[in-house]
Design an enzyme around this catalytic site. Structure first.
Site, PDB file in Angstrom:
ATOM      1  N   GLU A   1     -73.536 -52.014  95.107  1.00  0.00           N
ATOM      2  CA  GLU A   1     -74.487 -52.533  96.099  1.00  0.00           C
ATOM      3  C   GLU A   1     -74.142 -53.942  96.592  1.00  0.00           C
ATOM      4  O   GLU A   1     -74.898 -54.897  96.394  1.00  0.00           O
ATOM      5  CB  GLU A   1     -75.909 -52.496  95.529  1.00  0.00           C
TER       6      GLU A   1
ATOM      7  N   GLU B   1     -76.557 -43.299  92.385  1.00  0.00           N
ATOM      8  CA  GLU B   1     -77.837 -43.670  91.768  1.00  0.00           C
ATOM      9  C   GLU B   1     -78.945 -42.978  92.543  1.00  0.00           C
ATOM     10  O   GLU B   1     -78.902 -42.893  93.778  1.00  0.00           O
ATOM     11  CB  GLU B   1     -78.123 -45.178  91.839  1.00  0.00           C
TER      12      GLU B   1
HETATM   13  C1  BG6 Z   1     -80.246 -50.333  92.146  1.00  0.00           C
HETATM   14  C2  BG6 Z   1     -79.401 -51.152  91.226  1.00  0.00           C
HETATM   15  O1  BG6 Z   1     -80.513 -51.091  93.274  1.00  0.00           O
HETATM   16  O2  BG6 Z   1     -81.526 -49.968  91.766  1.00  0.00           O
HETATM   17  C3  BG6 Z   1     -79.883 -51.170  89.784  1.00  0.00           C
HETATM   18  O3  BG6 Z   1     -78.054 -50.819  91.279  1.00  0.00           O
HETATM   19  C4  BG6 Z   1     -81.386 -51.208  89.745  1.00  0.00           C
HETATM   20  O4  BG6 Z   1     -79.294 -52.260  89.142  1.00  0.00           O
HETATM   21  C5  BG6 Z   1     -81.911 -49.936  90.415  1.00  0.00           C
HETATM   22  O5  BG6 Z   1     -81.905 -51.389  88.468  1.00  0.00           O
HETATM   23  C6  BG6 Z   1     -83.414 -49.765  90.386  1.00  0.00           C
HETATM   24  O6  BG6 Z   1     -84.058 -50.867  90.967  1.00  0.00           O
HETATM   25  P1  BG6 Z   1     -85.056 -51.765  90.140  1.00  0.00           P
HETATM   26  O7  BG6 Z   1     -85.149 -53.033  90.890  1.00  0.00           O
HETATM   27  O8  BG6 Z   1     -86.342 -51.022  90.084  1.00  0.00           O
HETATM   28  O9  BG6 Z   1     -84.446 -51.952  88.798  1.00  0.00           O
END
Ligand code: BG6
Length: 469
Positions: free
Chosen positions: A168, A370
């Protein structure tokens, strides 16, 4: 969807996504240096939910053998984590033998459990001493990153098949430099784009280092390199004005096309650069930069998907800090929200973006790197066996996204797999442990003990059968 797309190809892979800074812990052990999350935690622990700072991870640093087995029990055959720059190298840029040994053990244990480790080199975790030298705005740091990447390729080149330069890359420019949410809390659009440009150069130099290492036999011949970004399919309101469409163009240009053009063509989108220039934003270019960026083409791409971007024309061209604004949020009346995270749940977005890639970047292979749903304390409901009852929300979330992925593949998208974010609960930036993503609980009150949640059996079945039940 009129036809239900509920079967994924046999060679489609399932796995987990995680990162070093969010899982390892051991923040001051094995020669690990301070990174920016440690800096912020040291400065103001109160900024983190329940005062749980970066030190925590989820104790995977000591429990990794158990965790890889857990991933295998979920039917996962691969998992992506990251090497922490601040653990692998010392402050002189030399290999830290203790750090290297830790990652060798980590990756070997994954293999032993039957889980292929995918390795990412950077997950928002700038070493503090390099931030003090200018971070991504400094060419010295950009080159230091290329050196770090080359060191990692030399050290793990025979072990690792799947490499990624960044997770990201759009997030640090936005969160640290533009929106002021993360340390050092800036509202500076010019600096945000300079950082974005610096990261683009760093990515390209690392890809070049990878190609050289592979040509020299240092990296195994079957290894591949990619980039992972959180692409946000952009939408605007019905019957949009030209100004609304312009807001879509720039949002898409900065967040999506910037990276897609870089990794497929080795260039940056000229229409975006022209608009930036018209608004007085200059990228800190140097004469040989085009040749550097030309090396940024990758073998495949990771697509992190959580939510779409809904934008419209901004009410004003500048914000309260005097910074340029190209779009503002549009609240879609039909939006379904994950209130814990404040993110819209829109599974069709994954399909829409997949089809955009199939149309505009037809040769590009990719995977969903993800996806997941984080719910505050997982609503803390348990069944008689003490398992967290998350199936009513986590299963439909994943099922709906997988069905749209299956449909995209049926219609020609080159999507090869799916990694679920935070399959074992982990630490999450300033939200720390507020929102839980896992199929497996981490019990902070009892020394990080792991316990499968209700959804774990469901995902294991899907991962084994490739049927989206
Ligand atoms: C992604 C990232 O943006 O989302 C992770 O690569 C992150 O590092 C995940 O943890 C979920 O977002 P958040 O802010 O709820 O942890």
């Amino acid at each position: 969807m009129s036809v239900v797309h509920d079967k994924l190809p046999d060679d489609f892979f399932f796995g987990a996504a995680l990162s070093g800074p969010q899982t390892e812990g051991m923040w001051q052990r094995m020669g690990k240096l301070e990174n920016l999350w440690d800096t912020w935690s040291n400065l103001d622990l109160g900024a983190f939910h329940n005062r749980v700072g970066s030190y925590a991870g989820n104790d995977m640093g000591t429990r990794f053998a158990e965790d890889w087995q857990t991933f295998a029990s979920l039917g996962f055959t691969s998992a992506r984590t990251s090497i922490q720059w601040s653990r692998l190298l010392d402050a002189d840029g030399k290999l830290n033998p203790e750090g290297a040994e830790f990652y060798h053990r980590l990756f070997a244990a994954a293999r032993e459990a039957g889980v292929e480790p995918f390795v990412n080199l950077y997950h928002f975790d700038m070493p503090a001493y390099l931030f003090r030298r200018g971070g991504w705005e400094s060419r010295e740091v950009v080159e230091a990153y290329a050196h770090y990447a080359a060191t990692a390729f030399a050290e793990f080149g025979q072990e690792i098949e799947h490499w990624f330069t960044f997770n990201e890359p759009i997030v640090e420019p936005e969160q640290r430099y533009e929106h002021g949410n993360w340390y050092p809390f800036l509202h500076d659009y010019q600096r945000a784009r300079s950082v974005q440009y610096g990261i683009s150069l760093a990515h390209s130099l690392a890809v070049n280092a990878f190609r050289e290492a592979q040509a020299a036999g240092v990296v195994r011949p079957d290894a591949r390199i990619g980039l992972i970004n959180c692409f946000t399919p952009p939408y605007t309101r019905e019957n949009p004005s030209d100004a609304d469409l312009e807001a879509v163009r720039m949002t898409d240009g900065i967040c999506n096309r910037w990276w897609l053009d870089l990794v497929t063509c080795g260039t940056l989108p000229t229409d975006v650069i022209e608009t930036l220039t018209e608004r007085g934003i200059e990228l800190p270019t140097r004469p040989w930069d085009e040749q550097i960026l030309a090396q940024g083409k990758v073998d495949w791409l990771g697509f992190n998907y959580y939510h779409p971007a809904r934008v419209q024309a901004p009410a004003s061209d500048v914000d309260e800090y005097g910074q340029p604004v190209f779009a503002q949020e549009y609240t879609w009346p039909d939006a379904v929200m994950n209130e814990s995270r404040g993110w819209e749940i829109y599974p069709q977005g994954i399909y829409d973006f997949a089809m955009t890639m199939a149309r505009d970047y037809p040769d590009l292979e990719w995977f969903v790197s993800e996806n997941g749903i984080g719910i505050e304390e997982d609503r803390a409901e348990r069944d008689e066996q003490g398992r967290i009852c998350d199936a009513t929300y986590r299963v439909p979330f994943v099922r709906d996204h997988l069905r749209w992925i299956a449909r995209a593949i049926d219609e020609g998208a080159k999507c090869r797999g799916y990694h679920y974010w935070g399959a074992i609960d982990c630490w999450s930036w300033n939200n720390a442990y507020k929102n839980r993503y896992g199929f497996v609980e981490v019990d902070l009150a009892h020394d990080y003990v792991r316990r499968p949640k209700e959804s774990a059996a469901w995902i294991a079945e899907v991962a084994r059968t490739h049927r989206i039940s």
